[in-house]
Design a protein around this motif. Structure first.
Motif, PDB file in Angstrom:
ATOM      1  N   VAL A  83      22.357 -10.847  25.188  1.00  0.00           N
ATOM      2  CA  VAL A  83      22.256  -9.747  25.973  1.00  0.00           C
ATOM      3  C   VAL A  83      21.828  -8.478  25.348  1.00  0.00           C
ATOM      4  N   MET A  84      20.688  -7.779  25.940  1.00  0.00           N
ATOM      5  CA  MET A  84      20.197  -6.660  25.567  1.00  0.00           C
ATOM      6  C   MET A  84      20.508  -5.377  26.631  1.00  0.00           C
ATOM      7  N   GLN A  85      20.572  -4.312  25.881  1.00  0.00           N
ATOM      8  CA  GLN A  85      20.843  -3.073  26.657  1.00  0.00           C
ATOM      9  C   GLN A  85      19.229  -2.100  26.702  1.00  0.00           C
ATOM     10  N   ILE A  86      19.109  -1.636  27.861  1.00  0.00           N
ATOM     11  CA  ILE A  86      18.041  -0.709  27.729  1.00  0.00           C
ATOM     12  C   ILE A  86      18.137   0.635  26.797  1.00  0.00           C
ATOM     13  N   GLU A  87      17.393   0.948  26.251  1.00  0.00           N
ATOM     14  CA  GLU A  87      17.814   2.302  25.402  1.00  0.00           C
ATOM     15  C   GLU A  87      17.199   3.607  26.166  1.00  0.00           C
ATOM     16  N   PRO A  88      17.935   4.539  26.056  1.00  0.00           N
ATOM     17  CA  PRO A  88      17.391   5.887  26.941  1.00  0.00           C
ATOM     18  C   PRO A  88      15.987   6.245  26.661  1.00  0.00           C
ATOM     19  N   GLN A  89      15.458   6.220  25.558  1.00  0.00           N
ATOM     20  CA  GLN A  89      14.206   6.640  25.237  1.00  0.00           C
ATOM     21  C   GLN A  89      13.067   5.634  25.712  1.00  0.00           C
ATOM     22  N   TRP A  90      13.583   4.416  26.218  1.00  0.00           N
ATOM     23  CA  TRP A  90      12.320   3.538  26.650  1.00  0.00           C
ATOM     24  C   TRP A  90      12.273   3.709  28.133  1.00  0.00           C
ATOM     25  N   ILE A  91      12.858   4.652  28.877  1.00  0.00           N
ATOM     26  CA  ILE A  91      12.870   5.018  30.222  1.00  0.00           C
ATOM     27  C   ILE A  91      11.418   5.997  30.236  1.00  0.00           C
ATOM     28  N   ASP A  92      10.421   5.770  31.318  1.00  0.00           N
ATOM     29  CA  ASP A  92       9.228   6.571  31.257  1.00  0.00           C
ATOM     30  C   ASP A  92       9.510   7.615  32.336  1.00  0.00           C
ATOM     31  N   TYR A  93       8.631   8.405  32.823  1.00  0.00           N
ATOM     32  CA  TYR A  93       8.746   9.555  33.683  1.00  0.00           C
ATOM     33  C   TYR A  93       8.814   8.975  35.232  1.00  0.00           C
ATOM     34  N   ASP A  95       9.841  -9.588  22.045  1.00  0.00           N
ATOM     35  CA  ASP A  95       9.951 -10.024  20.845  1.00  0.00           C
ATOM     36  C   ASP A  95      11.246  -9.973  19.892  1.00  0.00           C
ATOM     37  N   ARG A  96      12.180  -9.302  20.549  1.00  0.00           N
ATOM     38  CA  ARG A  96      13.578  -9.510  19.833  1.00  0.00           C
ATOM     39  C   ARG A  96      14.097 -10.913  20.208  1.00  0.00           C
ATOM     40  N   ALA A  97      13.871 -11.441  21.415  1.00  0.00           N
ATOM     41  CA  ALA A  97      14.345 -12.642  21.685  1.00  0.00           C
ATOM     42  C   ALA A  97      13.449 -13.801  21.054  1.00  0.00           C
ATOM     43  N   ILE A  98      12.319 -13.600  20.719  1.00  0.00           N
ATOM     44  CA  ILE A  98      11.536 -14.453  19.990  1.00  0.00           C
ATOM     45  C   ILE A  98      12.020 -14.674  18.372  1.00  0.00           C
ATOM     46  N   ASP A  99      12.418 -13.239  18.142  1.00  0.00           N
ATOM     47  CA  ASP A  99      13.081 -13.286  16.757  1.00  0.00           C
ATOM     48  C   ASP A  99      14.442 -14.203  16.609  1.00  0.00           C
ATOM     49  N   GLU A 100      15.086 -14.110  17.624  1.00  0.00           N
ATOM     50  CA  GLU A 100      16.287 -14.907  17.789  1.00  0.00           C
ATOM     51  C   GLU A 100      15.893 -16.344  17.668  1.00  0.00           C
ATOM     52  N   LEU A 101      15.091 -16.897  18.481  1.00  0.00           N
ATOM     53  CA  LEU A 101      14.630 -18.185  18.661  1.00  0.00           C
ATOM     54  C   LEU A 101      14.003 -18.495  17.085  1.00  0.00           C
ATOM     55  N   TRP A 102      13.387 -17.743  16.606  1.00  0.00           N
ATOM     56  CA  TRP A 102      12.686 -18.005  15.104  1.00  0.00           C
ATOM     57  C   TRP A 102      13.665 -18.300  14.045  1.00  0.00           C
ATOM     58  N   LEU A 103      14.716 -17.571  14.427  1.00  0.00           N
ATOM     59  CA  LEU A 103      16.025 -17.947  13.348  1.00  0.00           C
ATOM     60  C   LEU A 103      16.436 -19.250  13.445  1.00  0.00           C
ATOM     61  N   ASP A 135      20.801  -1.125  33.023  1.00  0.00           N
ATOM     62  CA  ASP A 135      20.457  -2.772  33.380  1.00  0.00           C
ATOM     63  C   ASP A 135      20.678  -3.479  32.300  1.00  0.00           C
ATOM     64  N   PRO A 136      21.809  -4.566  32.065  1.00  0.00           N
ATOM     65  CA  PRO A 136      21.852  -5.341  30.912  1.00  0.00           C
ATOM     66  C   PRO A 136      20.637  -6.780  31.108  1.00  0.00           C
ATOM     67  N   VAL A 137      19.975  -7.018  30.229  1.00  0.00           N
ATOM     68  CA  VAL A 137      18.884  -7.920  30.216  1.00  0.00           C
ATOM     69  C   VAL A 137      19.226  -9.124  29.317  1.00  0.00           C
ATOM     70  N   GLN A 138      18.880 -10.499  29.862  1.00  0.00           N
ATOM     71  CA  GLN A 138      18.737 -11.598  28.870  1.00  0.00           C
ATOM     72  C   GLN A 138      17.491 -12.339  29.059  1.00  0.00           C
ATOM     73  N   ILE A 139      16.735 -12.983  27.972  1.00  0.00           N
ATOM     74  CA  ILE A 139      15.741 -13.598  28.047  1.00  0.00           C
ATOM     75  C   ILE A 139      15.757 -15.185  27.764  1.00  0.00           C
ATOM     76  N   SER A 140      15.192 -15.812  28.644  1.00  0.00           N
ATOM     77  CA  SER A 140      15.098 -17.336  28.531  1.00  0.00           C
ATOM     78  C   SER A 140      13.794 -17.325  27.679  1.00  0.00           C
ATOM     79  N   VAL A 141      13.855 -18.348  26.689  1.00  0.00           N
ATOM     80  CA  VAL A 141      12.494 -18.589  25.989  1.00  0.00           C
ATOM     81  C   VAL A 141      12.447 -20.233  26.185  1.00  0.00           C
TER      82      VAL A 141
END
Length: 165
Positions: A16-26, A40-48, A81-87
């Motif tokens: 589960v990932m969290q949105i970082e404040p600097q990622w929010i746009d105008y 990309d972070r989710a893919i990195d987890e699968l690649w491991l 918003d917490p997020v999770q990615i299915s690959v």
């Protein structure tokens, strides 16, 4: 890849990932670039799990490069918003991996975005595509075979275009 308690295959689930404040746009929602960061972070987890992460690059001087990506933005994600990615590993051959990712609200389950990707295996010394080593290919093929039993996610293979009149 994970399995249900019944033993049936499921797509790989990221942490589960969290949105970082600097990622929010105008506009007050997640900027489009950061969807790709999370995918990309989710893919990195699968690649491991597949054995093709940073240690693989260091030990064998091979890695992966994304050759093509198609992202669909379906529902806004906001700070908090917490997020999770299915690959899904849709297909694989000697040099390529075809993946499809679904970014969902981790608590409520609704779909926010998808990303379909073609990834190439690369010999880093030559900086050219190269076949996966047999041991890695065995692992990849096992996951791809299991994921082939899953229903194909909605949106796979979509193309960009104006609606027909």
């Amino acid at each position: 890849m994970t399995t249900r308690s019944s033993g049936a295959p499921t797509p790989f689930l990221s942490s589960v990932m969290q949105i970082e404040p600097q990622w929010i746009d105008y506009n007050g929602h997640l900027n489009m670039a950061y969807y790709n960061v999370m995918f990309d972070r989710a893919i990195d987890e699968l690649w491991l799990l597949l054995g093709i992460g940073p240690a693989y690059k260091k030990a064998r001087n091979n890695s992966t490069f994304t050759a093509e990506c198609h992202v669909r933005y379906l529902r806004e994600i906001h700070l908090g918003d917490p997020v999770q990615i299915s690959v899904y590993l849709l297909a694989a051959d000697e040099k390529r991996l075809h993946t499809f990712e679904e970014l969902r609200h981790a608590r409520d389950g609704w779909l926010s975005a998808t990303s379909e990707n073609m990834t190439m295996h690369v010999d880093m010394e030559k900086r050219k595509t190269a076949p996966f080593p047999p041991d890695i290919r065995t692992t990849i093929d096992a996951v791809a075979s299991a994921h082939a039993l899953l229903p194909r996610p909605e949106g796979v293979g979509r193309a960009i275009g104006m609606p027909a009149k």
